[in-house]
Every structure is written in C-alpha cells, then in structure tokens.
Enzyme design. Structure first.
Site, short mmCIF file in Angstrom:
data_model
loop_
_atom_site.label_atom_id
_atom_site.label_comp_id
_atom_site.label_asym_id
_atom_site.label_seq_id
_atom_site.Cartn_x
_atom_site.Cartn_y
_atom_site.Cartn_z
N ILE A 13 5.22 58.93 102.59
CA ILE A 13 4.56 59.96 103.49
C ILE A 13 3.10 60.47 102.98
CG2 ILE A 13 4.85 62.28 104.46
CD1 ILE A 13 7.77 61.75 104.26
N ASP A 32 0.29 61.13 90.81
CA ASP A 32 1.55 60.36 90.96
C ASP A 32 1.87 59.69 89.77
OD1 ASP A 32 3.59 58.31 92.10
OD2 ASP A 32 2.85 59.12 94.08
N ASP A 59 2.74 63.00 85.61
CA ASP A 59 4.07 63.46 85.96
C ASP A 59 4.01 65.05 86.36
OD1 ASP A 59 6.99 64.87 85.67
OD2 ASP A 59 7.23 62.59 85.22
N SER A 125 12.58 69.40 103.74
CA SER A 125 13.46 68.34 104.52
C SER A 125 14.32 69.18 105.58
CB SER A 125 14.24 67.52 103.66
OG SER A 125 15.36 66.76 104.45
N TYR A 149 20.48 66.52 96.07
CA TYR A 149 18.91 66.63 96.76
C TYR A 149 18.71 67.84 97.81
CZ TYR A 149 15.56 65.07 100.23
OH TYR A 149 14.36 65.05 101.19
N LYS A 153 15.81 71.10 97.44
CA LYS A 153 14.77 71.19 98.50
C LYS A 153 14.88 72.85 98.81
CE LYS A 153 12.58 67.36 99.65
NZ LYS A 153 11.04 67.16 99.04
N ASN A 198 17.86 53.45 102.05
CA ASN A 198 18.94 54.55 102.22
C ASN A 198 18.75 54.94 103.66
OD1 ASN A 198 19.98 54.97 99.39
ND2 ASN A 198 18.11 55.65 98.93
N LEU A 200 18.00 54.38 108.04
CA LEU A 200 18.24 53.45 108.90
C LEU A 200 17.12 52.40 109.25
CD1 LEU A 200 20.05 52.29 111.03
CD2 LEU A 200 19.44 54.23 112.43
N ARG A 291 31.39 57.62 108.04
CA ARG A 291 31.38 57.94 106.74
C ARG A 291 31.74 59.53 106.55
NH1 ARG A 291 25.38 55.51 105.38
NH2 ARG A 291 24.86 57.03 107.23
N GLY A 293 31.37 62.99 105.75
CA GLY A 293 29.91 63.97 105.77
C GLY A 293 29.00 63.59 106.66
#
Length: 335
Positions: A13, A32, A59, A125, A149, A153, A198, A200, A291, A293
């Site tokens: 992104i 980065d 970092d 997110s 994760y 956020k 990870n 789709l 799955r 969750g």
C-alpha cells in the site's frame, strides 16, 4: 511542496500511495527496513515516476534515526504504514508484533513530538471492528479484536487518540482499510507476499498462473448469496488516493477515523469467477469445511469518508482482478 515521510513506504500500500503523492506534487520520502518488502520496489517506482526515489533504510523502533530523517528532509507530515500484518504469524509470534507495531509506533510518536510534525495519517484496518455486530460496518460500530495483529491496530488507535488529546497541534487521520486488492495499472508494482499468500486475491492469482494447484474455499454453507464468505475488496489505487484526501483534509480537521471500502460485499466465488474472466483461464477450486473464526460477511459503510474527506472508491471488482493479473503475469516470481 510538502515533504511527507512514509514509514513502510516500500510495502504494497505504501508504494502505491507514493505514486499518488508524487503525482499530486508532494515530495514523498520512503522510510523502510525492507524486512517485509523488496529494494526492487525503489527501482520500479523510479520507472513509474521517471524520477530518482528518495528513501532511507531504517527501523521505526530507532527513534534517533526517525528524528534525524524527519529533520533532514524537513518533513511536514507522516503517513505510517510500517507494521507486520499476518494474522497467523501474530498468533504464533505475538511478541514480534507487539515489539514492531506497538513499540515502533511509540518511537514514531515520540519522534513526531520532538520534531514538531503536526500531521499524521495512520494505516489501520477493519480488523479493529472484530466480529461484525451489524452490517454494513460504520465508524460507530463497537471496536474489538480477535487476534494479536488486530489488537496492535486497536491499541495504536487508542494511543493516537491519547496523543491527539495531549498535543492539540497534532492532527491525526486513522484510515480503516477493508481488503486491498489489485495493482498499479503499469504492472510494475503489486502485492508480493512472502511464502503462501495470506490474502485471497494473490492466492487466486497464483493459481491462475499455475504456481498453485487450486484455491481452497473455506465453507460453502454461509448465509450469503452463494454460500461462500463475503468481504469488501477495494482497489489499492483507490485506497492510496484516500490517503491524499485524508492528508489534505487535516488542514481543516483535528482527528478523524474513517472506513476505506467500497461498501459492496464480494464472495469468494465472485472473486474466483471474476478473476477467471479477467485472466482468461480456469481457476480450479475445492470446497473445504469452514475455518474457526471466519464470519459469513464483512463489508463497510464508506459514506462517512465521502462526507468528511470527499473520498469514494471508483474501481470495480473486474478492474481489481484485471490489474492484479497484469501484475502477476508480468512478475510470476514477484520482485
């Protein structure tokens, strides 16, 4: 011209947002550590922008380097993309996620405070909404998280609200992404997952390219239009444009949190069938049990973003699949 520091700017992104900033007359500078991105991104951005790309290998947990970078480039604003983002990895290595995402953001906020930067756009997110209580999800939906994760956020959002209260000159835009997809129309940059994807869309594109045998469709008995899970997919270029809108609006607002999504729910089978059309090839798939969750549906109400920052998604699912395939076929092994 406004100088903008992009933490994690070489990522999926971040790199697309770099292009939009550059084309709008900003001077974006990438910061980065390239732990989850490739240095080749810099070369590709240089080709697209026909310009030398300014970047720093660093970092976000290195506060001294952050402060030096902000001062050296006289940055007026920061867009904060840097962060690890794999849900499964966060479950098995939560310490890594709390160190990188939370500690890194604390260092960044301290650097911002010490250098006098007054504008920050944060890459959040839709995971901060947890399991949907109602649909479509608007910004008033209760916040929660179901994995480390998502919690990073959510915690960062809370930190940002605390900083905004403590330092009134600091204006913050929190952008809650739904499911980014697609790639730049040039086919030079796109999503380059490490190992097994990870998400789709890159998985489907690798099957279309013959790199994987089939797509596993996890559940076909949900209460959706075709029984498969429904999500809100948004073209990464539309997403990138949302950052420009939010950044510009911070001239008039204090702190805001908005959804960036299309407001449309696309099922797993919608993705597979549309990608087949875009790629002109069959994509094998197999139905598997649900799955743990996973939820049946999750999609945004993006009307607040349209009202507050004047943004809305413009590209449809076919364009997402077409651009993603253009990236995949031209870069079968990624960067």
């Amino acid at each position: 011209m406004k100088n903008i520091l992009l933490t994690g700017g070489a990522g999926y992104i971040g790199s697309h947002t770099f292009i939009e900033l550059f084309q709008c007359g900003f001077r974006p500078i990438i910061y980065d550590n390239f732990s989850n991105s490739k240095i080749e991104v810099i070369n590709r951005l240089s080709q697209i922008c026909n310009s030398e790309i300014e970047y720093i290998k660093g970092d976000i947990r290195d506060q001294n380097q952050l402060e030096a970078s902000i001062r050296d480039y006289n940055c007026e604003a920061i867009i904060h993309f840097a962060g690890l983002k794999a849900v499964g990895e966060s479950v098995s290595n939560p310490d890594l996620y709390y160190s990188n995402n939370l500690t890194g953001t604390v260092c960044l906020l301290n650097a911002i405070n010490n250098t006098g930067v007054t504008k920050l756009v944060f890459s959040s997110s839709a995971t901060v909404y947890g399991k949907p209580i109602y649909l479509p999800i608007d910004e008033k939906h209760p916040l929660s998280a179901t994995n480390p994760y998502g919690r990073t956020k959510l915690f960062i959002e809370e930190m940002l609200r605390d900083y905004a209260n403590a330092f009134p000159k600091l204006k913050i835009a929190i952008l809650r992404y739904f499911n980014p997809a697609g790639a730049h129309e040039s086919g030079l940059i796109g999503e380059d997952p490490l190992g097994i994807p990870n998400n789709l869309m890159p998985y489907v594109s690798q099957v279309a390219a013959g790199l994987r045998t089939h797509v596993n469709v996890w559940g076909n008995d949900y209460e959706t239009h075709d029984g498969t899970g429904v999500r809100d997919f948004i073209h990464v270029t539309d997403l990138a444009k949302g950052h420009i809108k939010a950044l510009n609006k911070l001239d008039d607002l204090t702190s805001i949190a908005v959804n960036l999504g299309t407001g449309k729910g696309y099922s797993v089978m919608d993705i597979i069938k549309t990608f087949q059309e875009a790629a002109g090839t069959e994509i094998p798939y197999q139905f598997k049990d649900r799955r743990n969750g996973d939820v049946a549906s999750c999609y945004a109400n993006p009307s607040f973003a349209n009202k507050i920052i004047g943004w809305k998604a413009e590209r449809n699912l076919f364009e997402m699949c077409k651009d993603h395939w253009n990236w995949q076929k031209n870069n079968p092994n990624g960067y």
